[in-house]
Motif scaffolding. Structure first.
Motif, PDB file in Angstrom:
ATOM      1  N   ARG A  26     -28.960  13.166 -22.236  1.00 37.52           N
ATOM      2  CA  ARG A  26     -28.256  11.892 -22.009  1.00 37.52           C
ATOM      3  C   ARG A  26     -28.737  10.783 -22.928  1.00 37.52           C
ATOM      4  N   ARG A  27     -29.997  10.858 -23.339  1.00 35.87           N
ATOM      5  CA  ARG A  27     -30.580   9.762 -24.115  1.00 35.87           C
ATOM      6  C   ARG A  27     -29.814   9.508 -25.409  1.00 35.87           C
ATOM      7  N   ASN A  28     -29.171  10.529 -25.932  1.00 29.14           N
ATOM      8  CA  ASN A  28     -28.444  10.379 -27.192  1.00 29.14           C
ATOM      9  C   ASN A  28     -26.957  10.133 -26.998  1.00 29.14           C
ATOM     10  N   LYS A  29     -26.561   9.904 -25.741  1.00 24.02           N
ATOM     11  CA  LYS A  29     -25.133   9.716 -25.468  1.00 24.02           C
ATOM     12  C   LYS A  29     -24.815   8.268 -25.104  1.00 24.02           C
ATOM     13  N   LEU A  30     -23.559   7.937 -25.262  1.00 23.21           N
ATOM     14  CA  LEU A  30     -23.088   6.574 -25.018  1.00 23.21           C
ATOM     15  C   LEU A  30     -21.634   6.641 -24.560  1.00 23.21           C
ATOM     16  N   ILE A  31     -21.249   5.717 -23.682  1.00 19.79           N
ATOM     17  CA  ILE A  31     -19.866   5.731 -23.185  1.00 19.79           C
ATOM     18  C   ILE A  31     -18.907   5.220 -24.268  1.00 19.79           C
ATOM     19  N   HIS A  32     -17.724   5.813 -24.302  1.00 19.08           N
ATOM     20  CA  HIS A  32     -16.697   5.423 -25.272  1.00 19.08           C
ATOM     21  C   HIS A  32     -15.363   5.335 -24.535  1.00 19.08           C
ATOM     22  N   ILE A  33     -14.577   4.315 -24.853  1.00 19.52           N
ATOM     23  CA  ILE A  33     -13.298   4.119 -24.180  1.00 19.52           C
ATOM     24  C   ILE A  33     -12.161   4.648 -25.044  1.00 19.52           C
ATOM     25  N   VAL A  34     -11.357   5.512 -24.432  1.00 18.87           N
ATOM     26  CA  VAL A  34     -10.165   6.020 -25.121  1.00 18.87           C
ATOM     27  C   VAL A  34      -9.040   5.047 -24.774  1.00 18.87           C
ATOM     28  N   GLU A  35      -8.860   4.063 -25.619  1.00 14.89           N
ATOM     29  CA  GLU A  35      -7.973   2.938 -25.288  1.00 14.89           C
ATOM     30  C   GLU A  35      -6.542   3.358 -24.983  1.00 14.89           C
ATOM     31  N   SER A  36      -6.074   4.402 -25.655  1.00 11.52           N
ATOM     32  CA  SER A  36      -4.681   4.819 -25.446  1.00 11.52           C
ATOM     33  C   SER A  36      -4.449   5.339 -24.027  1.00 11.52           C
ATOM     34  N   ASN A  37      -5.508   5.753 -23.330  1.00 13.20           N
ATOM     35  CA  ASN A  37      -5.357   6.263 -21.957  1.00 13.20           C
ATOM     36  C   ASN A  37      -5.661   5.206 -20.895  1.00 13.20           C
ATOM     37  N   CYS A  38      -6.274   4.113 -21.285  1.00 15.72           N
ATOM     38  CA  CYS A  38      -6.777   3.132 -20.326  1.00 15.72           C
ATOM     39  C   CYS A  38      -5.657   2.245 -19.775  1.00 15.72           C
ATOM     40  N   THR A  39      -5.616   2.123 -18.446  1.00 11.09           N
ATOM     41  CA  THR A  39      -4.605   1.288 -17.793  1.00 11.09           C
ATOM     42  C   THR A  39      -5.145  -0.108 -17.450  1.00 11.09           C
ATOM     43  N   LYS A  83      -9.324   7.759 -13.365  1.00 11.72           N
ATOM     44  CA  LYS A  83      -8.298   8.768 -13.078  1.00 11.72           C
ATOM     45  C   LYS A  83      -7.443   9.065 -14.303  1.00 11.72           C
ATOM     46  N   PHE A  84      -7.706   8.396 -15.400  1.00  7.23           N
ATOM     47  CA  PHE A  84      -6.804   8.499 -16.546  1.00  7.23           C
ATOM     48  C   PHE A  84      -7.448   9.113 -17.790  1.00  7.23           C
ATOM     49  N   LYS A  85      -8.604   9.720 -17.614  1.00  2.00           N
ATOM     50  CA  LYS A  85      -9.324  10.357 -18.737  1.00  2.00           C
ATOM     51  C   LYS A  85      -9.496   9.386 -19.906  1.00  2.00           C
ATOM     52  N   ALA A  86      -9.835   8.151 -19.556  1.00  2.00           N
ATOM     53  CA  ALA A  86      -9.967   7.123 -20.586  1.00  2.00           C
ATOM     54  C   ALA A  86     -11.424   6.862 -20.980  1.00  2.00           C
ATOM     55  N   LEU A  87     -12.334   7.667 -20.436  1.00  2.00           N
ATOM     56  CA  LEU A  87     -13.747   7.475 -20.786  1.00  2.00           C
ATOM     57  C   LEU A  87     -14.356   8.814 -21.182  1.00  2.00           C
ATOM     58  N   GLU A  88     -15.260   8.748 -22.136  1.00  2.90           N
ATOM     59  CA  GLU A  88     -15.968   9.964 -22.544  1.00  2.90           C
ATOM     60  C   GLU A  88     -17.342   9.576 -23.057  1.00  2.90           C
ATOM     61  N   LEU A  89     -18.245  10.548 -23.001  1.00  2.55           N
ATOM     62  CA  LEU A  89     -19.573  10.324 -23.566  1.00  2.55           C
ATOM     63  C   LEU A  89     -19.589  10.866 -24.981  1.00  2.55           C
ATOM     64  N   VAL A  90     -20.059  10.057 -25.897  1.00  2.00           N
ATOM     65  CA  VAL A  90     -20.120  10.493 -27.301  1.00  2.00           C
ATOM     66  C   VAL A  90     -21.562  10.346 -27.783  1.00  2.00           C
ATOM     67  N   SER A  91     -21.842  10.990 -28.894  1.00  4.05           N
ATOM     68  CA  SER A  91     -23.170  10.904 -29.469  1.00  4.05           C
ATOM     69  C   SER A  91     -23.410   9.509 -30.037  1.00  4.05           C
ATOM     70  N   LYS A  92     -24.588   8.967 -29.817  1.00  9.41           N
ATOM     71  CA  LYS A  92     -24.915   7.634 -30.371  1.00  9.41           C
ATOM     72  C   LYS A  92     -24.954   7.676 -31.883  1.00  9.41           C
TER      73      LYS A  92
END
Ligand code: SF4
Ligand code: SF4
Length: 95
Positions: A26-39, A83-92
């Motif tokens: 987890r230490r190398n991960k960061l939240i990322h927003i998938v804007e096209s899915n975000c309501t 509920k919209f799969k608008a968030l994901e963890l990505v590598s820092k």
């Protein structure tokens, strides 16, 4: 009886190692927003224990941004409530 203690010790050790492994990953991960899915529902903001996310109002729409990336523990709690799969963890270290 000794066998029981040894088995419990092994289970406990595996549990500790599993937690450690997850923490390091987890230490190398960061939240990322998938804007096209975000309501813009903002459930993720309410769920985040570290106030990492923020809602910006732009032209009548709500846009979610990562305000405090350094505070993200990559716990995944916000992903669980989206509920919209608008968030994901990505590598820092993604270029
Ligand atoms: S919960 Fe998902 S859809 Fe709702 S604001 Fe957060 S990222 Fe966007
Ligand atoms: S992964 Fe955890 S700490 Fe990071 S933004 Fe989501 S809820 Fe907050």
């Amino acid at each position: 009886m000794n066998i029981v203690y040894i088995a419990l010790g092994i289970v406990f050790l595996l549990w500790i190692l599993g937690n450690l492994h997850r923490k390091i990953k987890r230490r190398n991960k960061l939240i990322h927003i998938v804007e096209s899915n975000c309501t813009g529902c903002q459930r993720c903001i309410k769920r985040c224990p570290h106030k990492v996310l923020e809602a910006l109002k732009e032209e009548g729409k709500v846009r979610i941004v990562v305000k405090n990336p350094n505070k993200c523990s990559a716990c995944g709690d916000c992903i669980a409530v989206c509920k919209f799969k608008a968030l994901e963890l990505v590598s820092k270290h993604t270029p």
